[in-house]
Write a protein that holds these residues in place. Structure first.
Motif, PDB file in Angstrom:
ATOM      1  N   SER A 149       0.821  -1.218   0.000  1.00 31.83           N
ATOM      2  CA  SER A 149       0.000   0.000   0.000  1.00 31.83           C
ATOM      3  C   SER A 149       0.859   1.274   0.000  1.00 31.83           C
ATOM      4  O   SER A 149       0.360   2.377  -0.171  1.00 31.83           O
ATOM      5  CB  SER A 149      -0.911   0.009   1.229  1.00 31.83           C
ATOM      6  OG  SER A 149      -0.096   0.050   2.382  1.00 31.83           O
ATOM      7  N   LYS A 180       3.307   4.201  -1.043  1.00 31.24           N
ATOM      8  CA  LYS A 180       3.703   4.919  -2.260  1.00 31.24           C
ATOM      9  C   LYS A 180       5.208   5.215  -2.181  1.00 31.24           C
ATOM     10  O   LYS A 180       5.720   5.551  -1.111  1.00 31.24           O
ATOM     11  CB  LYS A 180       2.970   6.254  -2.351  1.00 31.24           C
ATOM     12  CG  LYS A 180       1.470   6.134  -2.528  1.00 31.24           C
ATOM     13  CD  LYS A 180       1.128   6.237  -4.009  1.00 31.24           C
ATOM     14  CE  LYS A 180      -0.332   6.064  -4.334  1.00 31.24           C
ATOM     15  NZ  LYS A 180      -1.044   4.983  -3.717  1.00 31.24           N
ATOM     16  N   GLU A 181       5.864   5.147  -3.325  1.00 30.85           N
ATOM     17  CA  GLU A 181       7.317   5.362  -3.345  1.00 30.85           C
ATOM     18  C   GLU A 181       7.683   6.739  -2.768  1.00 30.85           C
ATOM     19  O   GLU A 181       8.631   6.873  -2.003  1.00 30.85           O
ATOM     20  CB  GLU A 181       7.852   5.206  -4.769  1.00 30.85           C
ATOM     21  CG  GLU A 181       9.371   5.321  -4.805  1.00 30.85           C
ATOM     22  CD  GLU A 181       9.988   4.882  -6.118  1.00 30.85           C
ATOM     23  OE1 GLU A 181       9.260   4.335  -6.957  1.00 30.85           O
ATOM     24  OE2 GLU A 181      11.203   5.102  -6.276  1.00 30.85           O
ATOM     25  N   GLU A 182       6.869   7.721  -3.139  1.00 32.78           N
ATOM     26  CA  GLU A 182       7.139   9.092  -2.679  1.00 32.78           C
ATOM     27  C   GLU A 182       7.139   9.179  -1.145  1.00 32.78           C
ATOM     28  O   GLU A 182       8.021   9.781  -0.536  1.00 32.78           O
ATOM     29  CB  GLU A 182       6.012   9.971  -3.215  1.00 32.78           C
ATOM     30  CG  GLU A 182       6.473  11.298  -3.779  1.00 32.78           C
ATOM     31  CD  GLU A 182       5.256  11.999  -4.330  1.00 32.78           C
ATOM     32  OE1 GLU A 182       5.081  11.897  -5.559  1.00 32.78           O
ATOM     33  OE2 GLU A 182       4.495  12.585  -3.542  1.00 32.78           O
ATOM     34  N   SER A 183       6.114   8.538  -0.555  1.00 35.92           N
ATOM     35  CA  SER A 183       6.009   8.591   0.916  1.00 35.92           C
ATOM     36  C   SER A 183       7.191   7.859   1.547  1.00 35.92           C
ATOM     37  O   SER A 183       7.727   8.289   2.570  1.00 35.92           O
ATOM     38  CB  SER A 183       4.733   7.911   1.400  1.00 35.92           C
ATOM     39  OG  SER A 183       3.664   8.261   0.612  1.00 35.92           O
TER      40      SER A 183
END
Ligand code: SF4
Length: 603
Positions: free
Chosen positions: A565, A567-570
Motif C-alpha cells: 500500500s 507509495k514510493e514518494e512517501s
C-alpha cells in the motif's frame, strides 16, 4: 619400519620481540610440530620476547609492540650505533601523541641490550645444526640484531630467516645485505624448512628444486605448499608455557592462544594489501578439525581466550565451528578478523560460539574510495556490520584508511557526512595509508598518481645511508600526492577524535547510544547525542514496520514490495526524514535502520 636411532638434527627456532607477549608464537609452534613429525629432528623453540617484556614491564612492552615502528627503532642502535639519534627521533615521533608519558629511549635500549645478551649467553648455541628466526610484524631489527650477536661468537653456525617480512625480493635483499643470514625461506615455512634441514643433515648441497630456500645469488621461485592444512599437526606451544612459567613465576598470566583456521584470503583483491604474498593458494581447515584443535588446547593449557590468525574467517566452515562450540556451553572467547558480514543470524551464532571481538575490514566510509581499494563492499555494508555486531554483543575494532592516494574533496566530504551515521557504534581508528611492498598499488602505482618509489622516510632513520637505495623494504616511500592527502584528511582526523571522545565520555557503557524498544504496535528509539539530553522518538504502525524491516540493508523496491500500500514518494520522504535525524542511513537505492534492539543487546 625400523626406528631411526641416529642422533637427531638439532634446530633452534626463535621469535624475537615484538611478538605480542601474552601469546605463543604460532609460527614456532607450527614449525616445531611439523619438523618433529617429518624427520628425526629436535626443535627447541625460544620466545625471548617474554624476557624483554619482563625486563621493561608488560605495560611498556604492550605499548611498544602495538606500534609498527617504535620497537624496530629500539633495536636499530644495537645494530647500527650511528643511527641512535635518528632512531630516538622516530621512537618519540610515533609514540609521543598518546598518553601515558613516553618511556626513556636510552634506558630502554640499554635494558633490551642487556636482557638479550643474558638470554643469548644462557644457551649453548653450538649444539644446533641450524638456527631459525621467524621474522614477521616488527621483528626485523630484533632478529638481525640477535643473528649478528650469534655470528660474532659462533661464526660457523647456520642461520635461516623466514616469515612474512622476508618474502620474495625482500628476502633476497636481506641475504645480500646481511652476511649473518645464510638462508631465507621464501613463502610457506613447513616444506621449505624441512627440505633445508634434510639437506644440511645429509651434508649435501641445495638442489635446484629448493628454490624457495634462498641463499646469496639464489633464484626466487617457490616450491609447493601444503595441499591440505587439515593434515598439519597441532602447533606445539609447550616451550612457550615452560618459558613463561620460569620468567613470570611471580606474576603469572593466562595467555591468549593463537588458532589458524585458514591460510591466505578468499577475497585477495584489495589494492593496498600485501598480507598474502607468502601464500600461493587459499586453504582452510574443516570445522571438525578446528573444533578438536581448540578443545585440545583448552584442555592442555586451561585457557579460554583464543585469537584467530586468519586474514578473514572462512564463513561456511566457521558457521559449523561456532555452532559446535556454542553447544558445549563453555565461557570461551575468540578474536577474529572478518570481512563485512551482513547476516544477523550468523553474527548471533558466532557470538553464541564465543566470538567476542572482531576486526572488520571497514577501511572506508566512501563508496568510491571502497571501489578504489577494491574492497568489494559498500558503505551501507560497513555500517550494517558495525550495527549488527553491536546488537549481537560483538565488539568491532577496525581502521579507516586515511590519506589514500588520489582521494578527492568529494570523497572526504562523503566520509565526513557518513561519520555522523556511525557515531553510535564503537569508534574505528585512523590508519594512514602506507605503500606495502608487493601490494597491487605498489606493483602498478600509476593509477594512483605514484610516479616514483623511494626509500621510506622512517626506514631511512633506522638504516645507515648506504642501505637506503639498495635494500628492499616492506614499506615503501613514494612520490605522489602525499602532502595534499595529509592536508585533505585533517578534518576526518578531527571528526574521528570527536567520535572517540563521545564514547570515552559516556558513563553508561552497557547501553547502546542509539537503541530501540519495541511495543508491538509502536517502538521507542532512544538517541544519545553530544551534547545534551538523549532524544526520544516514537514510530507507530507502518513506520514501525518499515523501520524493523530495514534491520538489514533493504532496497527501495524490496520495501515497496513488502508494503504494497506504500507509495514510493512517501517511502522516500520517510527515509529522508529519518536519515536527517541519523536514525536511518540511505545509500543509493538501499536503506538501513541504525538503532539496535535493546532487548537483544542485553541477552
Ligand atoms: S585486506 Fe584483508 S580482505 Fe583485503 S585482500 Fe587483504 S587480507 Fe583479504
Amino acid at each position: 619400519m625400523a626406528p631411526d636411532t641416529s642422533s637427531p638434527f638439532k634446530l633452534a627456532l626463535i621469535s624475537m620481540p615484538w611478538s605480542i607477549f601474552n601469546r605463543p608464537s604460532i609460527q614456532l609452534g607450527t614449525l616445531k610440530a611439523f619438523m618433529e613429525r617429518e624427520m628425526n629432528c629436535q626443535v627447541d623453540a625460544f620466545h625471548p620476547y617474554l624476557d624483554v617484556a619482563n625486563a621493561i614491564s608488560t605495560e611498556t612492552y604492550r605499548r611498544i609492540s602495538g606500534n609498527s615502528w617504535a620497537g624496530e627503532a629500539l633495536f636499530a642502535p644495537l645494530l647500527f650505533p650511528e643511527q641512535k639519534e635518528k632512531a630516538r627521533e622516530l621512537f618519540f615521533s610515533v609514540l609521543s601523541r598518546k598518553k601515558p608519558q613516553v618511556p626513556d629511549f636510552d634506558k630502554l635500549v640499554s635494558t633490551i641490550d642487556k636482557t638479550c645478551s643474558i638470554w643469548i649467553d644462557s644457551i649453548k648455541w653450538n649444539q644446533y645444526d641450524l638456527i631459525g628466526f621467524s621474522v614477521c610484524f616488527n621483528q626485523l631489527f630484533p632478529s638481525l640484531y640477535a643473528a649478528n650477536q650469534l655470528k660474532k661468537t659462533l661464526p660457523g653456525v647456520s642461520v635461516v630467516f623466514g616469515g612474512s617480512s622476508c618474502t620474495g625480493q625482500i628476502g633476497l635483499s636481506l641475504l645480500h645485505h646481511f652476511p649473518e643470514i645464510d638462508y631465507v625461506v621464501d613463502g610457506e615455512g613447513e616444506k621449505s624448512l624441512h627440505s633445508l634441514c634434510r639437506t644440511l643433515n645429509n651434508r649435501t648441497s641445495l638442489s635446484s628444486k629448493q628454490n624457495s630456500v634462498l641463499r646469496p645469488g639464489g633464484l626466487v621461485e617457490k616450491t609447493e605448499e601444503i595441499t591440505d592444512i587439515n593434515e598439519l599437526p597441532y602447533p606445539d606451544y609447550k616451550p612457550y608455557f615452560q618459558e613463561m612459567a620460569q620468567i613470570f613465576s611471580k606474576e603469572p598470566f593466562i595467555p591468549t592462544l593463537p588458532l589458524e583456521f585458514s591460510r591466505g584470503c578468499w577475497w585477495n583483491k584489495c589494492s593496498f594489501c600485501n598480507l598474502n604474498l607468502q601464500w600461493e593458494r587459499y586453504r582452510m581447515k574443516n570445522a571438525g578439525r578446528m573444533e578438536k584443535e581448540t578443545t585440545h588446547f583448552m584442555q592442555q593449557f586451561e585457557c579460554l581466550n583464543f585469537s584467530f590468525t586468519d586474514n578473514a574467517l572462512p564463513l561456511k566452515q566457521a558457521d559449523n565451528y561456532f555452532k559446535a562450540i556454542a553447544s558445549k556451553r563453555i565461557d570461551i572467547s575468540f578474536f577474529a578478523e572478518i570481512r563485512a558480514i551482513g547476516q544477523p543470524e550468523r553474527l548471533k551464532l558466532y557470538n553464541q560460539g564465543g566470538l567476542s571481538t572482531v576486526q572488520v575490514g571497514v577501511e572506508s566510509l566512501s563508496n568510491s574510495l571502497l571501489q578504489k581499494m577494491v574492497k568489494g563492499t559498500t558503505v551501507i555494508d560497513n555500517i550494517a556490520v558495525m550495527k549488527l555486531c553491536s546488537e549481537n554483543g560483538i565488539q568491532v575494532e577496525g581502521n579507516l584508511i586515511t590519506e589514500f592516494p588520489t582521494t578527492t574533496e568529494a570523497e572526504i566530504q562523503e566520509t565526513l557526512v557518513n561519520l555522523e551515521f556511525v557515531l553510535p557504534y564503537h569508534p574505528l581508528s585512523p590508519a594512514a595509508f602506507f605503500l606495502g611492498h608487493g601490494s597491487p598499488i605498489h606493483r602498478d602505482g600509476r593509477a594512483f598518481g605514484i610516479s616514483a618509489l623511494l626509500p621510506h622516510h622512517k626506514i631511512k632513520k633506522l638504516f645507515p645511508p648506504h642501505y637506503h637505495n639498495s635494500l628492499e623494504q616492506l614499506t615503501k616511500g613514494y612520490r605522489g600526492d602525499r602532502k595534499l592527502q595529509h592536508l585533505l584528511w585533517k578534518p576526518v582526523y578531527q571528526k574521528i577524535e570527536q567520535w572517540q571522545n563521545f564514547h570515552d565520555m559516556r558513563t553508561d557503557k552497557k547501553t547502546a547510544p542509539l537503541q530501540y524498544r519495541d511495543g508491538g504496535t509502536f517502538l521507542i528509539i532512544r538517541q544519545e547525542q553530544p551534547p545534551g539530553q538523549p532524544l526520544q522518538h516514537r514510530l507507530r504502525g507502518l513506520s514501525r514496520k518499515i523501520y524493523l524491516f530495514c534491520h538489514t540493508p533493504q532496497s527501495i523496491s524490496n520495501i515497496l514490495q513488502q508494503f504494497k500500500s506504500l507509495k514510493e514518494e512517501s517511502l522516500i520522504s520517510f527515509i529522508s526524514e529519518l536519515s536527517q535525524k541519523r536514525l536511518m542511513f540511505r545509500d543509493n537505492d538501499k536503506a538501513l535502520s541504525l538503532a539496535v534492539h535493546q532487548t537483544l543487546q542485553e541477552t
